[in-house]
Design a protein around this motif. Structure first.
Motif, PDB file in Angstrom:
ATOM      1  N   GLU A  74       0.836  -1.197   0.000  1.00 59.38           N
ATOM      2  CA  GLU A  74       0.000   0.000   0.000  1.00 59.38           C
ATOM      3  C   GLU A  74       0.874   1.250   0.000  1.00 59.38           C
ATOM      4  OE1 GLU A  74      -3.133   0.137   2.877  1.00 59.38           O
ATOM      5  OE2 GLU A  74      -3.479  -2.032   2.819  1.00 59.38           O
ATOM      6  N   ASN A  75       0.321   2.339  -0.464  1.00 55.68           N
ATOM      7  CA  ASN A  75       1.050   3.599  -0.548  1.00 55.68           C
ATOM      8  C   ASN A  75       0.556   4.584   0.510  1.00 55.68           C
ATOM      9  OD1 ASN A  75       2.507   2.726  -2.879  1.00 55.68           O
ATOM     10  ND2 ASN A  75       0.723   3.226  -4.155  1.00 55.68           N
ATOM     11  N   ASP A  76       1.371   5.607   0.750  1.00 58.69           N
ATOM     12  CA  ASP A  76       1.005   6.723   1.643  1.00 58.69           C
ATOM     13  C   ASP A  76       0.678   6.260   3.065  1.00 58.69           C
ATOM     14  OD1 ASP A  76       1.217   8.484  -0.584  1.00 58.69           O
ATOM     15  OD2 ASP A  76      -0.823   7.928  -1.195  1.00 58.69           O
ATOM     16  N   ILE A  77       1.417   5.275   3.545  1.00 60.78           N
ATOM     17  CA  ILE A  77       1.227   4.809   4.916  1.00 60.78           C
ATOM     18  C   ILE A  77       1.928   5.779   5.878  1.00 60.78           C
ATOM     19  CG2 ILE A  77       1.593   2.925   6.539  1.00 60.78           C
ATOM     20  CD1 ILE A  77      -0.337   2.276   4.267  1.00 60.78           C
ATOM     21  N   GLU A  78       1.213   6.205   6.893  1.00 64.45           N
ATOM     22  CA  GLU A  78       1.775   7.133   7.874  1.00 64.45           C
ATOM     23  C   GLU A  78       2.339   6.417   9.093  1.00 64.45           C
ATOM     24  OE1 GLU A  78      -0.835  10.471   8.716  1.00 64.45           O
ATOM     25  OE2 GLU A  78      -1.871  10.131   6.814  1.00 64.45           O
ATOM     26  N   SER A  79       1.814   5.250   9.404  1.00 66.46           N
ATOM     27  CA  SER A  79       2.264   4.537  10.602  1.00 66.46           C
ATOM     28  C   SER A  79       2.109   3.031  10.399  1.00 66.46           C
ATOM     29  CB  SER A  79       1.454   4.988  11.822  1.00 66.46           C
ATOM     30  OG  SER A  79       1.879   4.310  12.977  1.00 66.46           O
ATOM     31  N   TYR A  80       3.124   2.290  10.838  1.00 64.72           N
ATOM     32  CA  TYR A  80       3.097   0.833  10.722  1.00 64.72           C
ATOM     33  C   TYR A  80       3.003   0.191  12.103  1.00 64.72           C
ATOM     34  CZ  TYR A  80       4.619   1.148   5.837  1.00 64.72           C
ATOM     35  OH  TYR A  80       4.700   1.421   4.501  1.00 64.72           O
ATOM     36  N   ILE A  81       2.323  -0.935  12.137  1.00 63.52           N
ATOM     37  CA  ILE A  81       2.290  -1.818  13.302  1.00 63.52           C
ATOM     38  C   ILE A  81       2.607  -3.218  12.790  1.00 63.52           C
ATOM     39  CG2 ILE A  81       0.832  -2.851  15.091  1.00 63.52           C
ATOM     40  CD1 ILE A  81      -0.798  -0.254  15.082  1.00 63.52           C
TER      41      ILE A  81
ATOM     42  N   LYS B 265       5.448   1.814  14.829  1.00 63.09           N
ATOM     43  CA  LYS B 265       5.164   2.437  16.122  1.00 63.09           C
ATOM     44  C   LYS B 265       5.063   1.374  17.197  1.00 63.09           C
ATOM     45  CE  LYS B 265       2.305   6.041  18.154  1.00 63.09           C
ATOM     46  NZ  LYS B 265       1.205   7.019  17.918  1.00 63.09           N
ATOM     47  N   TYR B 266       4.474   0.241  16.850  1.00 71.97           N
ATOM     48  CA  TYR B 266       4.326  -0.876  17.780  1.00 71.97           C
ATOM     49  C   TYR B 266       4.763  -2.166  17.098  1.00 71.97           C
ATOM     50  CZ  TYR B 266       1.185   2.287  20.343  1.00 71.97           C
ATOM     51  OH  TYR B 266       0.647   3.352  21.021  1.00 71.97           O
ATOM     52  N   VAL B 267       5.346  -3.069  17.874  1.00 73.59           N
ATOM     53  CA  VAL B 267       5.572  -4.430  17.398  1.00 73.59           C
ATOM     54  C   VAL B 267       4.980  -5.376  18.437  1.00 73.59           C
ATOM     55  CG1 VAL B 267       7.881  -4.594  18.441  1.00 73.59           C
ATOM     56  CG2 VAL B 267       7.231  -6.140  16.574  1.00 73.59           C
ATOM     57  N   PHE B 268       4.198  -6.340  17.959  1.00 69.64           N
ATOM     58  CA  PHE B 268       3.560  -7.340  18.819  1.00 69.64           C
ATOM     59  C   PHE B 268       4.198  -8.700  18.551  1.00 69.64           C
ATOM     60  CE2 PHE B 268       0.453  -4.012  18.525  1.00 69.64           C
ATOM     61  CZ  PHE B 268      -0.282  -4.044  19.704  1.00 69.64           C
ATOM     62  N   LEU B 269       4.526  -9.403  19.610  1.00 67.80           N
ATOM     63  CA  LEU B 269       5.018 -10.773  19.508  1.00 67.80           C
ATOM     64  C   LEU B 269       4.036 -11.699  20.199  1.00 67.80           C
ATOM     65  CD1 LEU B 269       7.225 -12.950  18.929  1.00 67.80           C
ATOM     66  CD2 LEU B 269       8.183 -12.368  21.181  1.00 67.80           C
TER      67      LEU B 269
ATOM     68  N   SER C 177      13.679  -3.251  20.648  1.00 67.15           N
ATOM     69  CA  SER C 177      12.615  -2.307  20.270  1.00 67.15           C
ATOM     70  C   SER C 177      12.846  -0.939  20.897  1.00 67.15           C
ATOM     71  CB  SER C 177      11.247  -2.860  20.682  1.00 67.15           C
ATOM     72  OG  SER C 177      10.973  -4.075  20.014  1.00 67.15           O
ATOM     73  N   LYS C 178      13.219  -0.931  22.152  1.00 66.15           N
ATOM     74  CA  LYS C 178      13.489   0.349  22.836  1.00 66.15           C
ATOM     75  C   LYS C 178      14.611   1.116  22.148  1.00 66.15           C
ATOM     76  CE  LYS C 178      11.888  -0.381  27.617  1.00 66.15           C
ATOM     77  NZ  LYS C 178      11.117  -1.604  27.480  1.00 66.15           N
ATOM     78  N   GLU C 179      15.645   0.405  21.696  1.00 64.28           N
ATOM     79  CA  GLU C 179      16.762   1.060  21.029  1.00 64.28           C
ATOM     80  C   GLU C 179      16.317   1.755  19.735  1.00 64.28           C
ATOM     81  OE1 GLU C 179      19.995   1.495  21.868  1.00 64.28           O
ATOM     82  OE2 GLU C 179      19.480   0.646  23.831  1.00 64.28           O
TER      83      GLU C 179
END
Length: 325
Positions: free
Chosen positions: A75-82, A146-150, A240-242
């Motif tokens: 997709e295009n023009d994505i402002e934020s990823y999760i 912005k977020y990563v879920f495991l 992730s914090k780094e």
């Protein structure tokens, strides 16, 4: 013509053996730095677009991946990823794309009208948390999510119960890919790209058995296994914090698992919940009722909807907390 060929052939042989002689005479100026062994990146091949039939049903599922092997369309023009990473319970390929909790969450977030989000699905059936970590490092972080879920407990417990340590695994979840013969690589290519349906059908009916015996009465899971499991999750959080990414761990919902495995899973979940990690306890928040599950461990459409609502509400609270800080 024959005479010319003989001359060329003799000159080639002399030249070839001359190179070998020079190679042996010259002093060694450096040691080889490359190895045929590689880190095992478990992923779906990028840019796929196929349709398959779910085992023992007539339901057809459209299967597609983006250019990084995530179960998403580009997709295009994505402002934020999760990003969500894990095994088959994140992958969710037994339900249609629009019914997966990752896609449902994306719709809920975008309906807020606060920017275009994309929720990337990095689930791969059978992956443990080390496999997921490699996936995150190699292709997840570059998206600057912005977020990563495991979500990873059931596969890890099963594999560590058989092998005790991630570093002892010698199947396709192992940390390293050992060198394979060209014949093996050729046959593996044919299996993967020419006869995919036949292979997975045979595997699904146990004609091709798994190397891991989950029913083995003598579990190798011990305190050392627990320590490895916790440390890998903590490593996810530290990395992730780094990179200024917020890490969230998901406990894994299930309808039924054997008592021995369930005791280990529940013990690990208690440890995670008592830690300082950001956790969503899906295992307790999703009722163990048939209406939410396809089988013992995989959510159906209704279960995916419930999971997306729980995660959505958690993200709204986090966003509110971040605004107030």
């Amino acid at each position: 013509m024959i005479k010319t060929f003989k001359i060329l052939f003799i000159n080639f042989i002399v030249f070839f053996f001359g190179l070998i002689l020079i190679e042996k005479i010259l002093p060694v100026i450096s040691l080889p730095i490359y190895s045929e062994r590689t880190i095992n990146l478990r992923e779906h091949s990028p840019n796929q677009n196929k349709t398959f039939t779910v085992n023992k049903t007539e339901k057809k599922i459209e299967f597609f991946t983006n250019n990084d092997g995530f179960l998403n369309e580009d997709e295009n023009d994505i402002e934020s990823y999760i990003i969500f990473i894990g095994g088959s319970t994140v992958e969710n390929i037994q339900v249609k794309y629009k019914d997966r909790f990752t896609h449902k969450l994306q719709l809920k977030l975008n309906n807020l009208g606060e920017g275009k989000n994309q929720v990337l699905n990095g689930g791969v059936s059978g992956s443990n948390n080390i496999n997921s970590l490699f996936s995150y490092l190699s292709k997840g972080i570059k998206y600057k999510p912005k977020y990563v879920f495991l979500m990873g407990t059931l596969n890890d417990v099963g594999q560590l119960s058989s092998y005790n340590s991630y570093w002892e695994l010698d199947n396709n979840q192992s940390i390293l890919n050992s060198s394979k013969s060209k014949l093996f690589l050729f046959l593996n290519y044919i299996k993967t790209y020419w006869f995919t349906n036949i292979y997975y059908h045979l595997k699904s009916i146990n004609i091709i058995p798994s190397k891991i015996n989950y029913t083995d009465s003598k579990s190798k899971f011990n305190d050392s296994s627990t320590l490895e499991y916790i440390r890998v999750i903590n490593l996810f959080d530290k990395i992730s914090k780094e990179f200024n990414i917020e890490f969230i761990f998901l406990t894994e919902p299930f309808f039924y698992i054997p008592d021995k495995k369930r005791n280990i899973v529940e013990s690990l979940n208690k440890m995670i919940l008592k830690s300082e990690l950001n956790v969503i306890d899906l295992e307790s928040l999703i009722p163990k009722k048939e209406k939410y599950f396809i089988d013992n461990t995989h959510l159906n459409s209704e279960g995916n909807e419930l999971a997306s609502k729980i995660i959505f509400e958690k993200l709204k609270r986090l966003e509110l907390q971040n605004e107030n800080n």
